[in-house]
Design a protein around this motif. Structure first.
Motif, PDB file in Angstrom:
ATOM      1  N   ILE A   1       0.997  -1.478  -0.153  1.00 15.80           N
ATOM      2  CA  ILE A   1       0.011   0.026  -0.367  1.00 15.80           C
ATOM      3  C   ILE A   1       0.468   1.312   0.148  1.00 15.80           C
ATOM      4  O   ILE A   1       1.620   1.733   0.788  1.00 15.80           O
ATOM      5  N   LEU A   2       0.566   2.435  -0.976  1.00 18.12           N
ATOM      6  CA  LEU A   2       0.998   3.515  -1.017  1.00 18.12           C
ATOM      7  C   LEU A   2       0.128   4.210  -0.737  1.00 18.12           C
ATOM      8  O   LEU A   2      -1.105   4.503  -1.143  1.00 18.12           O
ATOM      9  N   THR A   3       0.890   5.336   0.194  1.00 13.44           N
ATOM     10  CA  THR A   3      -0.121   6.649   0.734  1.00 13.44           C
ATOM     11  C   THR A   3       0.423   7.755   0.324  1.00 13.44           C
ATOM     12  O   THR A   3       1.726   8.110   0.839  1.00 13.44           O
ATOM     13  N   ALA A   4      -0.288   8.676   0.018  1.00 12.43           N
ATOM     14  CA  ALA A   4       0.212   9.328  -0.923  1.00 12.43           C
ATOM     15  C   ALA A   4      -0.781  11.096  -0.176  1.00 12.43           C
ATOM     16  O   ALA A   4      -2.013  10.480  -0.209  1.00 12.43           O
ATOM     17  N   ASP A   5      -0.115  12.126  -0.278  1.00 12.86           N
ATOM     18  CA  ASP A   5      -1.513  13.149   0.873  1.00 12.86           C
ATOM     19  C   ASP A   5      -1.409  14.166  -0.602  1.00 12.86           C
ATOM     20  O   ASP A   5      -0.948  14.392  -1.780  1.00 12.86           O
ATOM     21  N   THR A   6      -2.833  13.568  -0.562  1.00 14.47           N
ATOM     22  CA  THR A   6      -3.782  15.168  -1.895  1.00 14.47           C
ATOM     23  C   THR A   6      -3.311  16.438  -1.759  1.00 14.47           C
ATOM     24  O   THR A   6      -4.467  16.588  -2.567  1.00 14.47           O
ATOM     25  N   SER A   7      -2.708  17.483  -1.505  1.00  8.32           N
ATOM     26  CA  SER A   7      -3.095  18.657  -0.856  1.00  8.32           C
ATOM     27  C   SER A   7      -2.171  19.043  -2.393  1.00  8.32           C
ATOM     28  O   SER A   7      -2.145  19.948  -2.717  1.00  8.32           O
ATOM     29  N   ALA A   8      -0.933  18.270  -2.952  1.00  4.80           N
ATOM     30  CA  ALA A   8       0.096  19.009  -4.065  1.00  4.80           C
ATOM     31  C   ALA A   8      -0.769  18.414  -5.146  1.00  4.80           C
ATOM     32  O   ALA A   8      -0.398  18.894  -5.725  1.00  4.80           O
ATOM     33  N   ALA A   9      -1.391  17.147  -5.255  1.00  7.97           N
ATOM     34  CA  ALA A   9      -1.334  16.217  -6.602  1.00  7.97           C
ATOM     35  C   ALA A   9      -2.537  15.527  -6.066  1.00  7.97           C
ATOM     36  O   ALA A   9      -3.393  14.959  -5.052  1.00  7.97           O
ATOM     37  N   THR A  10      -3.364  15.878  -7.978  1.00  4.27           N
ATOM     38  CA  THR A  10      -4.599  14.705  -6.784  1.00  4.27           C
ATOM     39  C   THR A  10      -4.422  12.869  -7.145  1.00  4.27           C
ATOM     40  O   THR A  10      -3.466  13.125  -7.594  1.00  4.27           O
ATOM     41  N   ALA A  11      -5.522  12.763  -7.056  1.00  8.15           N
ATOM     42  CA  ALA A  11      -5.171  11.073  -7.023  1.00  8.15           C
ATOM     43  C   ALA A  11      -4.894  10.386  -8.610  1.00  8.15           C
ATOM     44  O   ALA A  11      -3.851   9.263  -8.801  1.00  8.15           O
ATOM     45  N   THR A  12      -5.156  11.192  -9.652  1.00  6.60           N
ATOM     46  CA  THR A  12      -4.658  10.763 -10.006  1.00  6.60           C
ATOM     47  C   THR A  12      -3.716  10.659 -11.524  1.00  6.60           C
ATOM     48  O   THR A  12      -2.797  10.321 -12.421  1.00  6.60           O
ATOM     49  N   GLU A  13      -3.005  12.257 -11.562  1.00  2.00           N
ATOM     50  CA  GLU A  13      -1.325  12.564 -11.060  1.00  2.00           C
ATOM     51  C   GLU A  13      -0.730  11.541 -10.363  1.00  2.00           C
ATOM     52  O   GLU A  13       0.114  11.147 -11.371  1.00  2.00           O
ATOM     53  N   ILE A  14      -1.038  11.365  -9.569  1.00  2.00           N
ATOM     54  CA  ILE A  14      -0.295  10.389  -7.750  1.00  2.00           C
ATOM     55  C   ILE A  14       0.249   8.819  -9.363  1.00  2.00           C
ATOM     56  O   ILE A  14       0.790   8.734  -9.078  1.00  2.00           O
ATOM     57  N   LYS A  15      -1.341   8.522  -9.579  1.00  2.00           N
ATOM     58  CA  LYS A  15      -1.251   7.029 -10.194  1.00  2.00           C
ATOM     59  C   LYS A  15      -0.453   7.269 -11.286  1.00  2.00           C
ATOM     60  O   LYS A  15      -0.139   6.287 -11.668  1.00  2.00           O
ATOM     61  N   GLN A  16      -0.799   8.779 -11.931  1.00  2.00           N
ATOM     62  CA  GLN A  16       0.692   8.528 -14.100  1.00  2.00           C
ATOM     63  C   GLN A  16       1.930   8.773 -12.800  1.00  2.00           C
ATOM     64  O   GLN A  16       2.551   8.093 -13.747  1.00  2.00           O
ATOM     65  N   SER A  17       1.715   9.218 -11.926  1.00  2.00           N
ATOM     66  CA  SER A  17       3.374   8.711 -11.411  1.00  2.00           C
ATOM     67  C   SER A  17       4.286   8.100 -11.168  1.00  2.00           C
ATOM     68  O   SER A  17       4.861   7.440 -11.463  1.00  2.00           O
ATOM     69  N   ILE A  18       3.292   7.118 -10.442  1.00  2.00           N
ATOM     70  CA  ILE A  18       3.549   5.657 -10.278  1.00  2.00           C
ATOM     71  C   ILE A  18       4.053   4.870 -11.760  1.00  2.00           C
ATOM     72  O   ILE A  18       5.092   4.479 -11.381  1.00  2.00           O
ATOM     73  N   GLU A  19       2.931   5.134 -12.593  1.00  2.00           N
ATOM     74  CA  GLU A  19       2.642   3.635 -14.097  1.00  2.00           C
ATOM     75  C   GLU A  19       3.975   5.180 -14.732  1.00  2.00           C
ATOM     76  O   GLU A  19       5.157   3.571 -14.885  1.00  2.00           O
ATOM     77  N   LYS A  20       4.612   6.341 -14.072  1.00  2.00           N
ATOM     78  CA  LYS A  20       6.026   6.667 -15.345  1.00  2.00           C
ATOM     79  C   LYS A  20       6.704   6.166 -14.543  1.00  2.00           C
ATOM     80  O   LYS A  20       7.744   6.419 -15.552  1.00  2.00           O
ATOM     81  N   ALA A  21       7.124   4.990 -13.245  1.00  2.00           N
ATOM     82  CA  ALA A  21       8.027   5.083 -13.038  1.00  2.00           C
ATOM     83  C   ALA A  21       8.101   3.386 -12.930  1.00  2.00           C
ATOM     84  O   ALA A  21       9.498   2.797 -13.036  1.00  2.00           O
ATOM     85  N   GLY A  22       6.651   2.838 -13.853  1.00  2.00           N
ATOM     86  CA  GLY A  22       7.293   1.458 -14.539  1.00  2.00           C
ATOM     87  C   GLY A  22       6.456   0.632 -13.289  1.00  2.00           C
ATOM     88  O   GLY A  22       6.688  -0.256 -13.266  1.00  2.00           O
ATOM     89  N   TYR A  23       5.585   1.378 -12.833  1.00  2.00           N
ATOM     90  CA  TYR A  23       4.813   0.874 -11.798  1.00  2.00           C
ATOM     91  C   TYR A  23       3.352   0.510 -11.702  1.00  2.00           C
ATOM     92  O   TYR A  23       3.077   1.520 -11.916  1.00  2.00           O
TER      93      TYR A  23
END
Length: 71
Positions: A43-65
């Motif tokens: 489980i990855l937990t992230a603060d959404t005050s700086a980014a949306t859930a979609t942006e966070i998901k895209q960032s994880i996927e951009k890293a190859g996960y």
């Protein structure tokens, strides 16, 4: 008010965390996310005050996960 999102991921070790770190630090900021590699769902937990859930998901996927939003 701090809001967080949780993702089921395939980030399974310290090397994986090192790979995804620059992507997530750029998206949500250093210290605003964490991965519980002891949890069977990694489980990855992230603060959404700086980014949306979609942006966070895209960032994880951009890293190859993979990331699946849980909440």
């Amino acid at each position: 008010m701090e809001t967080t999102v949780k993702f089921k991921t395939n980030i399974k070790c310290g090397g994986c965390i090192a790979t995804v770190t620059p992507f997530l630090n750029e998206t949500v900021g250093e210290g605003h996310w964490q991965v519980d590699i002891q949890d069977p769902n990694k489980i990855l937990t992230a603060d959404t005050s700086a980014a949306t859930a979609t942006e966070i998901k895209q960032s994880i996927e951009k890293a190859g996960y993979q990331a699946e939003l849980l909440n």
